[in-house]
Design a protein around this motif. Sequence first.
Motif, PDB file in Angstrom:
ATOM      1  N   VAL A   1       0.423   7.611  35.196  1.00  0.00           N
ATOM      2  CA  VAL A   1       1.329   6.353  34.515  1.00  0.00           C
ATOM      3  C   VAL A   1       2.669   6.870  33.958  1.00  0.00           C
ATOM      4  O   VAL A   1       2.880   7.729  33.264  1.00  0.00           O
ATOM      5  CB  VAL A   1       0.615   6.090  33.098  1.00  0.00           C
ATOM      6  CG1 VAL A   1       1.248   4.721  32.508  1.00  0.00           C
ATOM      7  CG2 VAL A   1      -0.999   5.848  33.679  1.00  0.00           C
ATOM      8  N   ALA A   2       3.671   6.032  34.640  1.00  0.00           N
ATOM      9  CA  ALA A   2       5.045   6.192  34.145  1.00  0.00           C
ATOM     10  C   ALA A   2       5.641   5.115  33.739  1.00  0.00           C
ATOM     11  O   ALA A   2       5.506   3.909  34.424  1.00  0.00           O
ATOM     12  CB  ALA A   2       5.811   6.779  35.500  1.00  0.00           C
ATOM     13  N   GLY A   3       6.630   4.944  32.744  1.00  0.00           N
ATOM     14  CA  GLY A   3       7.199   3.548  32.401  1.00  0.00           C
ATOM     15  C   GLY A   3       8.341   3.962  31.250  1.00  0.00           C
ATOM     16  O   GLY A   3       8.069   5.166  30.473  1.00  0.00           O
ATOM     17  N   GLU A   4       8.962   3.154  30.575  1.00  0.00           N
ATOM     18  CA  GLU A   4       9.900   3.401  29.690  1.00  0.00           C
ATOM     19  C   GLU A   4       9.323   2.742  28.180  1.00  0.00           C
ATOM     20  O   GLU A   4       9.725   3.246  27.205  1.00  0.00           O
ATOM     21  CB  GLU A   4      11.240   2.307  30.265  1.00  0.00           C
ATOM     22  CG  GLU A   4      11.968   2.784  31.113  1.00  0.00           C
ATOM     23  CD  GLU A   4      12.410   4.242  31.060  1.00  0.00           C
ATOM     24  OE1 GLU A   4      12.716   4.778  30.178  1.00  0.00           O
ATOM     25  OE2 GLU A   4      12.179   5.170  31.975  1.00  0.00           O
ATOM     26  N   ASP A   5       8.534   1.510  28.413  1.00  0.00           N
ATOM     27  CA  ASP A   5       8.068   1.179  27.025  1.00  0.00           C
ATOM     28  C   ASP A   5       6.879   1.717  26.686  1.00  0.00           C
ATOM     29  O   ASP A   5       5.924   1.620  27.670  1.00  0.00           O
ATOM     30  CB  ASP A   5       7.685  -0.666  27.395  1.00  0.00           C
ATOM     31  CG  ASP A   5       7.487  -1.164  25.956  1.00  0.00           C
ATOM     32  OD1 ASP A   5       8.659  -1.649  25.358  1.00  0.00           O
ATOM     33  OD2 ASP A   5       6.164  -1.464  25.775  1.00  0.00           O
ATOM     34  N   ALA A   6       6.834   2.307  25.505  1.00  0.00           N
ATOM     35  CA  ALA A   6       5.590   3.137  24.969  1.00  0.00           C
ATOM     36  C   ALA A   6       4.580   1.981  24.824  1.00  0.00           C
ATOM     37  O   ALA A   6       3.339   2.401  25.190  1.00  0.00           O
ATOM     38  CB  ALA A   6       5.873   3.777  23.708  1.00  0.00           C
ATOM     39  N   ASP A   7       4.650   0.987  24.323  1.00  0.00           N
ATOM     40  CA  ASP A   7       3.541  -0.168  24.127  1.00  0.00           C
ATOM     41  C   ASP A   7       2.810  -0.378  25.238  1.00  0.00           C
ATOM     42  O   ASP A   7       1.515  -0.513  25.515  1.00  0.00           O
ATOM     43  CB  ASP A   7       3.914  -1.134  23.441  1.00  0.00           C
ATOM     44  CG  ASP A   7       4.309  -1.108  22.052  1.00  0.00           C
ATOM     45  OD1 ASP A   7       3.723   0.042  21.279  1.00  0.00           O
ATOM     46  OD2 ASP A   7       5.191  -1.664  21.187  1.00  0.00           O
TER      47      ASP A   7
ATOM     48  N   LEU B   1     -11.424   5.899  33.740  1.00  0.00           N
ATOM     49  CA  LEU B   1     -10.261   6.706  34.713  1.00  0.00           C
ATOM     50  C   LEU B   1      -9.682   7.511  33.737  1.00  0.00           C
ATOM     51  O   LEU B   1      -9.595   7.406  32.574  1.00  0.00           O
ATOM     52  CB  LEU B   1      -9.316   5.657  35.462  1.00  0.00           C
ATOM     53  CG  LEU B   1      -9.947   4.548  36.308  1.00  0.00           C
ATOM     54  CD1 LEU B   1      -8.959   3.473  36.539  1.00  0.00           C
ATOM     55  CD2 LEU B   1     -10.504   5.224  37.595  1.00  0.00           C
ATOM     56  N   ARG B   2      -8.966   8.250  34.181  1.00  0.00           N
ATOM     57  CA  ARG B   2      -8.372   9.466  33.332  1.00  0.00           C
ATOM     58  C   ARG B   2      -6.712   9.171  33.363  1.00  0.00           C
ATOM     59  O   ARG B   2      -6.035   9.526  34.654  1.00  0.00           O
ATOM     60  CB  ARG B   2      -8.500  10.935  33.775  1.00  0.00           C
ATOM     61  CG  ARG B   2      -7.762  11.850  32.668  1.00  0.00           C
ATOM     62  CD  ARG B   2      -8.129  13.075  32.910  1.00  0.00           C
ATOM     63  NE  ARG B   2      -7.625  13.823  34.056  1.00  0.00           N
ATOM     64  CZ  ARG B   2      -7.620  15.220  34.390  1.00  0.00           C
ATOM     65  NH1 ARG B   2      -7.990  15.971  33.166  1.00  0.00           N
ATOM     66  NH2 ARG B   2      -6.721  15.870  35.327  1.00  0.00           N
ATOM     67  N   PRO B   3      -6.213   8.372  32.448  1.00  0.00           N
ATOM     68  CA  PRO B   3      -4.823   8.078  32.364  1.00  0.00           C
ATOM     69  C   PRO B   3      -3.765   9.308  32.207  1.00  0.00           C
ATOM     70  O   PRO B   3      -4.290  10.123  31.260  1.00  0.00           O
ATOM     71  CB  PRO B   3      -4.618   7.190  31.520  1.00  0.00           C
ATOM     72  CG  PRO B   3      -5.781   7.203  30.395  1.00  0.00           C
ATOM     73  CD  PRO B   3      -6.765   7.877  31.300  1.00  0.00           C
ATOM     74  N   ILE B   4      -2.784   9.691  32.897  1.00  0.00           N
ATOM     75  CA  ILE B   4      -2.103  10.735  32.585  1.00  0.00           C
ATOM     76  C   ILE B   4      -0.621  10.267  32.469  1.00  0.00           C
ATOM     77  O   ILE B   4      -0.227   9.835  33.596  1.00  0.00           O
ATOM     78  CB  ILE B   4      -1.938  11.928  33.928  1.00  0.00           C
ATOM     79  CG1 ILE B   4      -3.591  12.468  33.743  1.00  0.00           C
ATOM     80  CG2 ILE B   4      -1.274  12.942  33.479  1.00  0.00           C
ATOM     81  CD1 ILE B   4      -3.749  13.593  34.900  1.00  0.00           C
ATOM     82  N   ASP B   5      -0.007  10.323  31.413  1.00  0.00           N
ATOM     83  CA  ASP B   5       1.261   9.736  31.112  1.00  0.00           C
ATOM     84  C   ASP B   5       2.310  10.683  31.607  1.00  0.00           C
ATOM     85  O   ASP B   5       2.636  11.865  31.016  1.00  0.00           O
ATOM     86  CB  ASP B   5       1.523   9.493  29.584  1.00  0.00           C
ATOM     87  CG  ASP B   5       2.729   8.945  29.284  1.00  0.00           C
ATOM     88  OD1 ASP B   5       3.640   8.816  30.158  1.00  0.00           O
ATOM     89  OD2 ASP B   5       3.024   8.219  28.087  1.00  0.00           O
ATOM     90  N   VAL B   6       3.113  10.409  32.641  1.00  0.00           N
ATOM     91  CA  VAL B   6       4.000  11.527  33.218  1.00  0.00           C
ATOM     92  C   VAL B   6       5.579  11.041  32.717  1.00  0.00           C
ATOM     93  O   VAL B   6       6.197  12.029  33.095  1.00  0.00           O
ATOM     94  CB  VAL B   6       3.991  11.530  34.680  1.00  0.00           C
ATOM     95  CG1 VAL B   6       2.915  11.810  35.306  1.00  0.00           C
ATOM     96  CG2 VAL B   6       4.397  10.144  35.447  1.00  0.00           C
TER      97      VAL B   6
END
Lengths: 204, 204
Positions: free
Chosen positions: B144-150, B164-169
């Motif tokens: 998971v990649a993105g600018e907005d934390a919410d 699923l296993r989300p991984i914030d990159v």
Amino acid sequence: MEILIVGAGNMARGIGLRLVRGGHRVRIAAREPDKAADLAAELGDSAAGEPLDSAAGAPVIVLATPYEGGKEVARLWSDQLAGKTVIDICNPVDFDTFDGLVTPPGKSAAEEIAEAAPDALVVKAFNTTFASRLANTGTLDVFVAGEDADAKKTVVGLCVDAELRPIDVGGLAHARALEAFQLLHMKVQDQIHGGWSTAITFAP
Amino acid sequence: MEILIVGAGNMARGIGLRLVRGGHRVRIAAREPDKAADLAAELGDSAAGEPLDSAAGAPVIVLATPYEGGKEVARLWSDQLAGKTVIDICNPVDFDTFDGLVTPPGKSAAEEIAEAAPDALVVKAFNTTFASRLANTGTLDVFVAGEDADAKKTVVGLCVDAELRPIDVGGLAHARALEAFQLLHMKVQDQIHGGWSTAITFAP
């Protein structure tokens, strides 16, 4: 085959252990000859330590140093690396931010090393395999990128001997993706509780 | 939560199945309403099909279309996507060469979609998970990649619900690495005998 590993750190150790187990002779060359000798002693009778002096006699050289050191060795040894298989394993991580790479935009460390030693047959490999996993037994995916088919074949063969799974991802430009994705793998270690022993895998 | 999936192909099916199993309501919107209705029928009572008409009422939109289609929808719906979580799953692969991406140098498809809909909260996710693996049970790493934390938190929550296993990159620029590495994953399917059912995993 005789393989010269430049560096005597954790990655040199992990790769050295795999290569020795795979039946190959390993030379460990380091700026500090004591460290090279210590690692060679740990690797056993198939290994020997030496000062960082010359690549003569080794058809395969592994640059198991940080990014800047690998570039420096490639530049200094540019002539004597000509025609040899040079394995670049580095990750040019920006350790200040741990969120980017220090390479110029659109270029991999592997391509920079190939520019520094233009007649070397540079192959990117082992940049996604943590040292602890190499040191243990068990297979790992090793992503291999490079321009020269014979050099890649050599690296693929070494991986198979070492009970690793080589995956040929294509030309050296794909080292950009290998380096960029490994940065992500490194930066999320806390999040996945990986303890620096996970592996990027194309899992069934 | 109500999620609008744009597209009625294999990836829409896989993500739709996961979301419905996770307890969410799914709207399937497609240019061909019959296909949307068919997929919704397969997904069951928590799903409904509709024409590709409007994102109104859905806080989360999944662009489950090829690259060009996703950009087009983002551009057309630019206003109505404002403030919403928009999940870009695409892989902008150059299918002529199968060795590169069709995005401009140094930019990801996700960033292009964010430019096309500048007030949308664009999150890259699900671009490394093949449809067949999503359709089956069993966990998968979702990067998971993105600018907005919410918005990322929303996507992470949906992944957890879907087992699923989300991984914030990190930031959206890291979508470049996700897209580039997935190209490699796709192009070596023959080599690893993957049958398009492997998964990129940070394996223990």
